[in-house]
Design a protein around this motif. Structure first.
Motif, PDB file in Angstrom:
ATOM      1  N   ARG A  54       0.807  -1.212   0.000  1.00  0.00           N
ATOM      2  CA  ARG A  54       0.000   0.000   0.000  1.00  0.00           C
ATOM      3  C   ARG A  54       0.843   1.266   0.000  1.00  0.00           C
ATOM      4  O   ARG A  54       0.322   2.357   0.170  1.00  0.00           O
ATOM      5  CB  ARG A  54      -0.916   0.014   1.237  1.00  0.00           C
ATOM      6  N   THR A  55       2.127   1.186  -0.137  1.00  0.00           N
ATOM      7  CA  THR A  55       2.974   2.360  -0.078  1.00  0.00           C
ATOM      8  C   THR A  55       3.602   2.646  -1.426  1.00  0.00           C
ATOM      9  O   THR A  55       3.716   1.790  -2.285  1.00  0.00           O
ATOM     10  CB  THR A  55       4.096   2.172   0.966  1.00  0.00           C
ATOM     11  N   ALA A  56       4.006   3.911  -1.581  1.00  0.00           N
ATOM     12  CA  ALA A  56       4.716   4.291  -2.804  1.00  0.00           C
ATOM     13  C   ALA A  56       6.055   3.568  -2.862  1.00  0.00           C
ATOM     14  O   ALA A  56       6.547   3.055  -1.860  1.00  0.00           O
ATOM     15  CB  ALA A  56       4.934   5.799  -2.815  1.00  0.00           C
ATOM     16  N   HIS A  57       6.658   3.515  -4.050  1.00  0.00           N
ATOM     17  CA  HIS A  57       7.951   2.854  -4.208  1.00  0.00           C
ATOM     18  C   HIS A  57       9.016   3.953  -4.276  1.00  0.00           C
ATOM     19  O   HIS A  57       9.221   4.545  -5.327  1.00  0.00           O
ATOM     20  CB  HIS A  57       7.970   1.967  -5.462  1.00  0.00           C
ATOM     21  N   PRO A  58       9.672   4.248  -3.166  1.00  0.00           N
ATOM     22  CA  PRO A  58      10.591   5.384  -3.125  1.00  0.00           C
ATOM     23  C   PRO A  58      11.730   5.245  -4.122  1.00  0.00           C
ATOM     24  O   PRO A  58      12.327   4.185  -4.274  1.00  0.00           O
ATOM     25  CB  PRO A  58      11.110   5.371  -1.683  1.00  0.00           C
ATOM     26  N   GLY A  59      12.002   6.367  -4.813  1.00  0.00           N
ATOM     27  CA  GLY A  59      13.107   6.391  -5.751  1.00  0.00           C
ATOM     28  C   GLY A  59      12.869   5.648  -7.046  1.00  0.00           C
ATOM     29  O   GLY A  59      13.792   5.484  -7.841  1.00  0.00           O
ATOM     30  N   ARG A  60      11.635   5.212  -7.284  1.00  0.00           N
ATOM     31  CA  ARG A  60      11.295   4.447  -8.480  1.00  0.00           C
ATOM     32  C   ARG A  60      10.198   5.155  -9.271  1.00  0.00           C
ATOM     33  O   ARG A  60       9.446   5.964  -8.736  1.00  0.00           O
ATOM     34  CB  ARG A  60      10.823   3.046  -8.099  1.00  0.00           C
ATOM     35  N   LEU A  61      10.091   4.807 -10.551  1.00  0.00           N
ATOM     36  CA  LEU A  61       9.084   5.400 -11.422  1.00  0.00           C
ATOM     37  C   LEU A  61       8.313   4.321 -12.173  1.00  0.00           C
ATOM     38  O   LEU A  61       8.906   3.392 -12.721  1.00  0.00           O
ATOM     39  CB  LEU A  61       9.730   6.325 -12.457  1.00  0.00           C
ATOM     40  N   MET A  62       7.013   4.469 -12.209  1.00  0.00           N
ATOM     41  CA  MET A  62       6.148   3.640 -13.052  1.00  0.00           C
ATOM     42  C   MET A  62       5.326   4.592 -13.915  1.00  0.00           C
ATOM     43  O   MET A  62       4.419   5.266 -13.426  1.00  0.00           O
ATOM     44  CB  MET A  62       5.234   2.769 -12.195  1.00  0.00           C
ATOM     45  N   ILE A  63       5.685   4.677 -15.192  1.00  0.00           N
ATOM     46  CA  ILE A  63       5.070   5.625 -16.112  1.00  0.00           C
ATOM     47  C   ILE A  63       4.342   4.858 -17.218  1.00  0.00           C
ATOM     48  O   ILE A  63       4.890   3.911 -17.791  1.00  0.00           O
ATOM     49  CB  ILE A  63       6.129   6.558 -16.741  1.00  0.00           C
ATOM     50  N   ILE A  64       3.129   5.291 -17.531  1.00  0.00           N
ATOM     51  CA  ILE A  64       2.365   4.719 -18.624  1.00  0.00           C
ATOM     52  C   ILE A  64       2.611   5.563 -19.881  1.00  0.00           C
ATOM     53  O   ILE A  64       2.427   6.782 -19.862  1.00  0.00           O
ATOM     54  CB  ILE A  64       0.854   4.697 -18.307  1.00  0.00           C
ATOM     55  N   ALA A  96      -5.537   2.944 -15.880  1.00  0.00           N
ATOM     56  CA  ALA A  96      -4.145   2.665 -15.538  1.00  0.00           C
ATOM     57  C   ALA A  96      -3.611   3.689 -14.536  1.00  0.00           C
ATOM     58  O   ALA A  96      -2.923   3.329 -13.573  1.00  0.00           O
ATOM     59  CB  ALA A  96      -3.287   2.656 -16.801  1.00  0.00           C
ATOM     60  N   LEU A  97      -3.923   4.961 -14.752  1.00  0.00           N
ATOM     61  CA  LEU A  97      -3.422   6.016 -13.864  1.00  0.00           C
ATOM     62  C   LEU A  97      -4.051   5.958 -12.480  1.00  0.00           C
ATOM     63  O   LEU A  97      -3.494   6.502 -11.523  1.00  0.00           O
ATOM     64  CB  LEU A  97      -3.677   7.383 -14.498  1.00  0.00           C
ATOM     65  N   SER A  98      -5.189   5.309 -12.361  1.00  0.00           N
ATOM     66  CA  SER A  98      -5.850   5.203 -11.057  1.00  0.00           C
ATOM     67  C   SER A  98      -5.294   4.074 -10.205  1.00  0.00           C
ATOM     68  O   SER A  98      -5.608   3.992  -9.010  1.00  0.00           O
ATOM     69  CB  SER A  98      -7.353   4.974 -11.255  1.00  0.00           C
ATOM     70  N   ARG A  99      -4.453   3.216 -10.769  1.00  0.00           N
ATOM     71  CA  ARG A  99      -3.963   2.064 -10.026  1.00  0.00           C
ATOM     72  C   ARG A  99      -2.877   2.483  -9.034  1.00  0.00           C
ATOM     73  O   ARG A  99      -2.049   3.363  -9.328  1.00  0.00           O
ATOM     74  CB  ARG A  99      -3.400   0.997 -10.974  1.00  0.00           C
ATOM     75  N   PRO A 100      -2.845   1.880  -7.854  1.00  0.00           N
ATOM     76  CA  PRO A 100      -1.823   2.202  -6.855  1.00  0.00           C
ATOM     77  C   PRO A 100      -0.422   1.967  -7.410  1.00  0.00           C
ATOM     78  O   PRO A 100      -0.162   0.960  -8.078  1.00  0.00           O
ATOM     79  CB  PRO A 100      -2.122   1.236  -5.701  1.00  0.00           C
ATOM     80  N   VAL A 105       2.370   9.644 -16.568  1.00  0.00           N
ATOM     81  CA  VAL A 105       2.090   9.323 -17.957  1.00  0.00           C
ATOM     82  C   VAL A 105       3.034  10.069 -18.878  1.00  0.00           C
ATOM     83  O   VAL A 105       3.487  11.181 -18.569  1.00  0.00           O
ATOM     84  CB  VAL A 105       0.616   9.667 -18.296  1.00  0.00           C
ATOM     85  N   LEU A 106       3.353   9.455 -20.002  1.00  0.00           N
ATOM     86  CA  LEU A 106       4.111  10.060 -21.089  1.00  0.00           C
ATOM     87  C   LEU A 106       3.191  10.112 -22.293  1.00  0.00           C
ATOM     88  O   LEU A 106       2.673   9.077 -22.734  1.00  0.00           O
ATOM     89  CB  LEU A 106       5.349   9.220 -21.410  1.00  0.00           C
ATOM     90  N   LEU A 118      -9.945  15.794 -17.806  1.00  0.00           N
ATOM     91  CA  LEU A 118     -10.611  14.707 -17.079  1.00  0.00           C
ATOM     92  C   LEU A 118     -10.144  14.600 -15.629  1.00  0.00           C
ATOM     93  O   LEU A 118     -10.659  13.764 -14.873  1.00  0.00           O
ATOM     94  CB  LEU A 118     -10.363  13.377 -17.800  1.00  0.00           C
ATOM     95  N   GLY A 119      -9.173  15.424 -15.238  1.00  0.00           N
ATOM     96  CA  GLY A 119      -8.684  15.398 -13.864  1.00  0.00           C
ATOM     97  C   GLY A 119      -7.829  14.199 -13.528  1.00  0.00           C
ATOM     98  O   GLY A 119      -7.658  13.860 -12.345  1.00  0.00           O
ATOM     99  N   ALA A 120      -7.250  13.547 -14.544  1.00  0.00           N
ATOM    100  CA  ALA A 120      -6.502  12.302 -14.322  1.00  0.00           C
ATOM    101  C   ALA A 120      -5.030  12.529 -14.015  1.00  0.00           C
ATOM    102  O   ALA A 120      -4.301  11.557 -13.785  1.00  0.00           O
ATOM    103  CB  ALA A 120      -6.636  11.398 -15.548  1.00  0.00           C
ATOM    104  N   LEU A 121      -4.581  13.790 -14.005  1.00  0.00           N
ATOM    105  CA  LEU A 121      -3.152  14.067 -13.833  1.00  0.00           C
ATOM    106  C   LEU A 121      -2.814  14.687 -12.478  1.00  0.00           C
ATOM    107  O   LEU A 121      -1.703  15.167 -12.285  1.00  0.00           O
ATOM    108  CB  LEU A 121      -2.657  14.980 -14.966  1.00  0.00           C
ATOM    109  N   GLU A 122      -3.751  14.639 -11.547  1.00  0.00           N
ATOM    110  CA  GLU A 122      -3.488  15.193 -10.224  1.00  0.00           C
ATOM    111  C   GLU A 122      -2.436  14.362  -9.486  1.00  0.00           C
ATOM    112  O   GLU A 122      -2.536  13.132  -9.430  1.00  0.00           O
ATOM    113  CB  GLU A 122      -4.777  15.231  -9.396  1.00  0.00           C
ATOM    114  N   ASP A 123      -1.425  15.028  -8.953  1.00  0.00           N
ATOM    115  CA  ASP A 123      -0.364  14.374  -8.187  1.00  0.00           C
ATOM    116  C   ASP A 123       0.341  13.306  -9.019  1.00  0.00           C
ATOM    117  O   ASP A 123       0.766  12.280  -8.502  1.00  0.00           O
ATOM    118  CB  ASP A 123      -0.930  13.764  -6.903  1.00  0.00           C
TER     119      ASP A 123
END
Length: 315
Positions: A54-64, A96-100, A105-106, A118-123
Motif C-alpha cells: 500500500r505504499t509508494a515505491h521510493p526512488g522508483r518510477l512507473m510511467i504509462i 491505468a493512472l488510477s492504479r496504486p 504518464v508520457l 478529465l482530472g486524471a493528472l493530479e499528483d
C-alpha cells in the motif's frame, strides 16, 4: 480537485466551447516530485486491494506511455488501428493512472490536454513527448523532427519532464541533424531544470523497414552516444530497451552512470516473459523504473488493471 470534464462527452463539449479550460486545468493541477524519496502512503494506496503493497515505491518510477498515436503508430499486435479509438484509449489510460503505484504518464499534447480536463493528472508525473515527426513507416521516419512539446510548452503547463526519441542509422547522413537537434533540446531542458528522458537506438533499414538493433553492442553504443549529448547531462535520463539477450543488460548498463528507465516495446503475446526480463533488469543500480505503454494498456487478456498492477509489483 473537481475535474473540468466529468465525462468524455463533457470533454468534447469543453474542447469546442472553452479551449482555455486546458490552461486553467494545468494551472490548478497538483504537482509532485519526479521521484518520491520517502515510503509514504498515498490516497490511492489506502484503497489498494488487501494484501498488496500500500505504499509508494521510493526512488522508483512507473510511467504509462501513450505517445504512439502522434507518430502514426496505432497498431497493437494484429490490431492495426487499436490505438485509433481515442475514447477507448482515454478510458484505458484513466484506469491505468488510477492504479496504486502508477506515478504518471508520457504522452503527446493532445492526450495530455484530454487527461488534464478529465482530472486524471493530479499528483502525477507528466512527461511531454517532444519529437513525433518521424512517422512510422515513412520514408522520412529517421528525420525525427521536434513536432511535439517544446521546453517552453512544458514549463508553461507546469509539466514535469520531456522525452525525446533518438534513432541513429550510421548509413543515413540525416542522423547527424537528429543528433544536433537532440543535443540542443537537452541544453534547453537543462536551462529550465527539467529532466529529459532520451530514448536512444542504433537502427538500420531492412527491406525498406526501419529496425532497431537490440544487440548488446548496439544498445551500449547508443547509451554512450546519448549520455554525451549537450553541454550538461545533469538533467538527462535514459529510456532504454531490454537487450535481445537479457543476460547482457548488466554489462550494457555499465556504459553510463545516468539514471535510466526501461521501455516496454513490442512484447506480443508473451507479457509474462516481458515481466521476467523487466524484473531482472530493475535490479541493476542505474535502472530506476519502467515506462510501458501498449503492452499494459492493451494486454492480450484485456485486464488493464491486472497488467498494470503486475508491472508495479516488479518495482
Amino acid at each position: 480537485m473537481t475535474p473540468a470534464a466529468a465525462s468524455l462527452r463533457e470533454l468534447v463539449r469543453l474542447r469546442a466551447e472553452r479551449p482555455e479550460a486546458v490552461a486553467e486545468a494545468a494551472a490548478r493541477r497538483k504537482r509532485r516530485p519526479l521521484l518520491r524519496t520517502a515510503d509514504i502512503p498515498t490516497d490511492r494506496d489506502r484503497t489498494a486491494r488487501p494484501g498488496r503493497d500500500r505504499t509508494a515505491h521510493p526512488g522508483r518510477l512507473m510511467i504509462i506511455a501513450a505517445d504512439h498515436p502522434a507518430r502514426g503508430a496505432l497498431a497493437v499486435g494484429d490490431r492495426a488501428l487499436a490505438m485509433a479509438n481515442r475514447f477507448e484509449l482515454l478510458q484505458r489510460l484513466c484506469l491505468a493512472l488510477s492504479r496504486p503505484g502508477v506515478d504518471g504518464v508520457l504522452a503527446s499534447a493532445d492526450v495530455l490536454d484530454d487527461l488534464l480536463l478529465l482530472g486524471a493528472l493530479e499528483d502525477k508525473v507528466v512527461m511531454g513527448s517532444m519529437n513525433r515527426g518521424g512517422l512510422a513507416g515513412a520514408a522520412f521516419e529517421l528525420d525525427d523532427r521536434f513536432t511535439g512539446h517544446r521546453p517552453e510548452d512544458l514549463v508553461r503547463h507546469g509539466f514535469d519532464a520531456g522525452k525525446l526519441l533518438l534513432r541513429i542509422d550510421h548509413e543515413d547522413p540525416g542522423s547527424l541533424d537528429t543528433l544536433h537537434t537532440a543535443a540542443r533540446t537537452i541544453d534547453a531542458m537543462a536551462a529550465h531544470r527539467l529532466p529529459v528522458f532520451v530514448e536512444p537506438f542504433l537502427c538500420r533499414r531492412v527491406d525498406g523497414r526501419l529496425r532497431n538493433d537490440l544487440g548488446a553492442a548496439a544498445v551500449a553504443t547508443s547509451i554512450a552516444i546519448a549520455s554525451g549529448l549537450a553541454g550538461t547531462s545533469a538533467y538527462t535520463w535514459l529510456k532504454v530497451p531490454v537487450t535481445e539477450h537479457p543476460d547482457d543488460m548488466a554489462q550494457v548498463m555499465e556504459t553510463s552512470t545516468l539514471p535510466a528507465v526501461l521501455l516496454g516495446g513490442e512484447v506480443g503475446d508473451d507479457l509474462d516473459g516481458a515481466y521476467g526480463k523487466w524484473r531482472e533488469a530493475l535490479r541493476l543500480p542505474t535502472v530506476r523504473g519502467l515506462v510501458v505503454g501498449r503492452s499494459l494498456l492493451y494486454p492480450v487478456d484485456g485486464d488493464v488493471a491486472g497488467a498494470v498492477d503486475t508491472a508495479v509489483s516488479l518495482l
